[in-house]
Enzyme design. Structure first.
Site, PDB file in Angstrom:
ATOM      1  N   GLU A 162       0.826  -1.216   0.000  1.00  0.00           N
ATOM      2  CA  GLU A 162       0.000   0.000   0.000  1.00  0.00           C
ATOM      3  C   GLU A 162       0.854   1.258   0.000  1.00  0.00           C
ATOM      4  O   GLU A 162       0.407   2.344   0.359  1.00  0.00           O
ATOM      5  CB  GLU A 162      -1.002  -0.028   1.163  1.00  0.00           C
ATOM      6  CG  GLU A 162      -1.876  -1.292   1.134  1.00  0.00           C
ATOM      7  CD  GLU A 162      -3.357  -1.072   0.828  1.00  0.00           C
ATOM      8  OE1 GLU A 162      -3.860   0.029   1.075  1.00  0.00           O
ATOM      9  OE2 GLU A 162      -4.020  -2.020   0.338  1.00  0.00           O
ATOM     10  N   HIS A 230      -3.659   1.697   7.973  1.00  0.00           N
ATOM     11  CA  HIS A 230      -2.318   2.011   7.473  1.00  0.00           C
ATOM     12  C   HIS A 230      -1.512   2.555   8.651  1.00  0.00           C
ATOM     13  O   HIS A 230      -2.079   3.216   9.538  1.00  0.00           O
ATOM     14  CB  HIS A 230      -2.352   3.102   6.387  1.00  0.00           C
ATOM     15  CG  HIS A 230      -2.942   2.672   5.081  1.00  0.00           C
ATOM     16  ND1 HIS A 230      -3.811   3.462   4.361  1.00  0.00           N
ATOM     17  CD2 HIS A 230      -2.772   1.540   4.346  1.00  0.00           C
ATOM     18  CE1 HIS A 230      -4.157   2.829   3.241  1.00  0.00           C
ATOM     19  NE2 HIS A 230      -3.552   1.669   3.215  1.00  0.00           N
ATOM     20  N   CYS A 348      -2.736  11.271   3.963  1.00  0.00           N
ATOM     21  CA  CYS A 348      -3.151  10.279   2.952  1.00  0.00           C
ATOM     22  C   CYS A 348      -3.189  10.910   1.574  1.00  0.00           C
ATOM     23  O   CYS A 348      -2.994  10.238   0.571  1.00  0.00           O
ATOM     24  CB  CYS A 348      -4.558   9.757   3.233  1.00  0.00           C
ATOM     25  SG  CYS A 348      -4.756   8.945   4.806  1.00  0.00           S
TER      26      CYS A 348
HETATM   27  O1  SUG Z   1      -7.791   2.742   1.315  1.00  0.00           O
HETATM   28  N1  SUG Z   1     -10.538   4.847   1.665  1.00  0.00           N
HETATM   29  C1  SUG Z   1      -9.115   4.692   1.596  1.00  0.00           C
HETATM   30  C2  SUG Z   1      -8.430   5.661   2.519  1.00  0.00           C
HETATM   31  C3  SUG Z   1      -6.939   5.663   2.307  1.00  0.00           C
HETATM   32  C4  SUG Z   1      -6.229   6.492   3.294  1.00  0.00           C
HETATM   33  N2  SUG Z   1      -4.846   6.518   3.033  1.00  0.00           N
HETATM   34  C5  SUG Z   1      -3.876   6.491   3.951  1.00  0.00           C
HETATM   35  N3  SUG Z   1      -4.094   6.194   5.216  1.00  0.00           N
HETATM   36  N4  SUG Z   1      -2.667   6.727   3.564  1.00  0.00           N
HETATM   37  C6  SUG Z   1      -8.730   3.251   1.937  1.00  0.00           C
HETATM   38  O2  SUG Z   1      -9.348   2.654   2.823  1.00  0.00           O
HETATM   39  C7  SUG Z   1     -12.837   4.398   0.979  1.00  0.00           C
HETATM   40  C8  SUG Z   1     -13.610   4.127  -0.274  1.00  0.00           C
HETATM   41  C9  SUG Z   1     -15.072   3.870  -0.068  1.00  0.00           C
HETATM   42  O3  SUG Z   1     -15.443   3.335   0.967  1.00  0.00           O
HETATM   43  O4  SUG Z   1     -15.830   4.192  -0.982  1.00  0.00           O
HETATM   44  C10 SUG Z   1     -11.354   4.226   0.788  1.00  0.00           C
HETATM   45  O5  SUG Z   1     -10.907   3.552  -0.121  1.00  0.00           O
END
Ligand code: SUG
Length: 417
Positions: A162, A230, A348
């Site tokens: 990731e 994460h 993020c």
């Molecule tokens: O991968 N949310 C992302 C958020 C990513 C955050 N990034 C970091 N922490 N670096 C994930 O969970 C939600 C999409 C939805 O539910 O429609 C989503 O993918």
């Protein structure tokens, strides 16, 4: 001149709340809510402006082509007939979270003296697993100068990767050799562990990192179970400072000792659980901050979500932190609520690349005038609101395709079409 450049993902016109990420509490909580793509993108652009105003170098990545008809075609699904969960996965604007785009090892750390980037495979979540081809195309354009950059294809599945969200770098200064810390999870807990240790090790080998300046640290299972899907939800590093929750790592004492042994000048600021609970850390996203070095002699600032200010225990701890004599001297709250509601805070939304800006394709670098131009496209083309049922509307599909084309045009990036 090597500088840290923050590349933010422009929040795409399909931004919606479909609850696609188990283990991401905000995504689950807001499943089915009405999203506001235009406001979301403008919030993201305002954060980019705020970074420029702090005197920082700022870049941008453009949204990927969504809905992803190629992906549905590979699954032998006619877009119009897709079941709702697959349709939502094809529509997701999740590439906005650029911290998951790639892992970056700056040139002072690598054997060949180039900056290495490995695009993340994101195989754990269906809606994110089809980001990498579009992201790779973009990275290959932005960092096309092969004298300075090496851009790698993803690590093969099943080793889930990731990207920078599970990677930290400590260095006396951005342009000095650093210690790269890869944080991985162990499968078998309540929620998926999204970073596989074998993926982290493969990235370190590809990037030609010095084993003496590379660490692999296990994330605490309790942190993942509390919603830290994460590592960047519970820890952030910048230059010689590591800012982390007490419960971020599986074995904090051993991890801290290994960090200090590899880099004696490291300063580890730990937030104790009796001051800020894991639940408050996840709710407020105080660690999902951009910890940045301000120009001049102004020390470091935390660019954090406004939710941190609204969580009493968090704000009182942070206020004490900046009043002390430590390296973090300033708190800069930013409103990225639309992204936060899907579990994406300020950190993020950005990918950090230490590089000489002169070696990056200038179309991916920002100043205020370019932000103004992009904001005008967003104002004119991004949908105001998307409800879950709207994803089946062919008129909306047409509209978001036109919106993306307009921004590519405004940025002179037509070859990404
Ligand atoms: O991968 N949310 C992302 C958020 C990513 C955050 N990034 C970091 N922490 N670096 C994930 O969970 C939600 C999409 C939805 O539910 O429609 C989503 O993918």
């Amino acid at each position: 001149m090597l500088t840290e450049i923050n590349f933010d993902g422009l929040i795409g016109p399909t931004h919606n709340y479909a609850g696609l990420s188990p283990g991401n509490l905000a995504s689950a909580h807001n499943a089915g809510a009405v999203s506001h793509p235009r406001a979301a993108a403008l919030q993201g652009l305002a954060k980019m402006r705020a970074n420029l105003d702090l005197g920082l170098a700022q870049g941008i990545f453009v949204p990927l082509a969504r809905p992803d008809g190629d992906w549905l075609a590979e699954l032998a699904i006619d877009g119009a007939a897709a079941e709702p969960h697959l349709r939502a996965a094809a529509w997701s604007a999740s590439a906005m979270w650029a911290a998951n785009a790639a892992t970056v090892s700056p040139s002072p750390d690598t054997a060949d003296g180039r900056t290495h980037l490995t695009v993340a495979n994101l195989v754990t979540m269906a809606h994110r697993s089809h980001e990498w081809p579009g992201t790779l195309a973009q990275l290959r354009l932005a960092f096309a100068d092969a004298r300075h950059f090496a851009v790698h294809a993803p690590v093969p599945p099943p080793f889930s990767d990731e990207g920078a969200a599970n990677h930290m770098r400590l260095a006396p200064y951005h342009d000095a050799p650093g210690l790269e810390i890869f944080v991985y999870g162990r499968a078998g807990g309540r929620f998926p562990a999204r970073q596989h240790v074998e993926a982290s090790k493969a990235v370190a080998r590809r990037h030609g990192l010095d084993p003496a300046r590379t660490l692999f640290v296990e994330q605490a299972e309790a942190a993942i179970a509390a919603g830290a899907f994460h590592n960047d939800v519970v820890a952030v590093a910048n230059e010689h400072v590591l800012f982390a929750h007490e419960a971020a790592f599986a074995d904090p004492e051993a991890s801290h000792a290994a960090i200090r042994a590899a880099m004696p000048e490291a300063e580890i600021i730990t937030v104790p659980a009796d001051r800020v609970s894991l639940a408050d850390a996840v709710r407020s996203y105080l660690f999902n901050a951009q910890l940045v070095t301000l120009p001049g002699d102004a020390g470091m600032a935390l660019v954090l979500p406004t939710e941190a200010r609204e969580t009493h225990a968090v704000w009182s701890w942070l206020t004490e932190l900046v009043a002390g004599n430590g390296p973090i001297r300033r708190l800069v709250p930013v409103d990225v609520r639309q992204s936060m509601a899907n579990g994406g805070g300020p950190a993020c939304l950005r990918l950090r690349v230490v590089a000489d800006p002169a070696t990056v394709d200038p179309r991916f670098l920002l100043d205020h005038a370019r932000i103004d131009r992009i904001a005008a496209v967003v104002e004119g083309h991004w949908p105001e609101a998307i409800a879950p049922g709207d994803l089946a509307d062919p008129a909306l599909a047409e509209r978001v395709v036109t919106a993306r084309a307009a921004v590519l045009d405004a940025m002179d990036l037509g070859e990404l079409d």
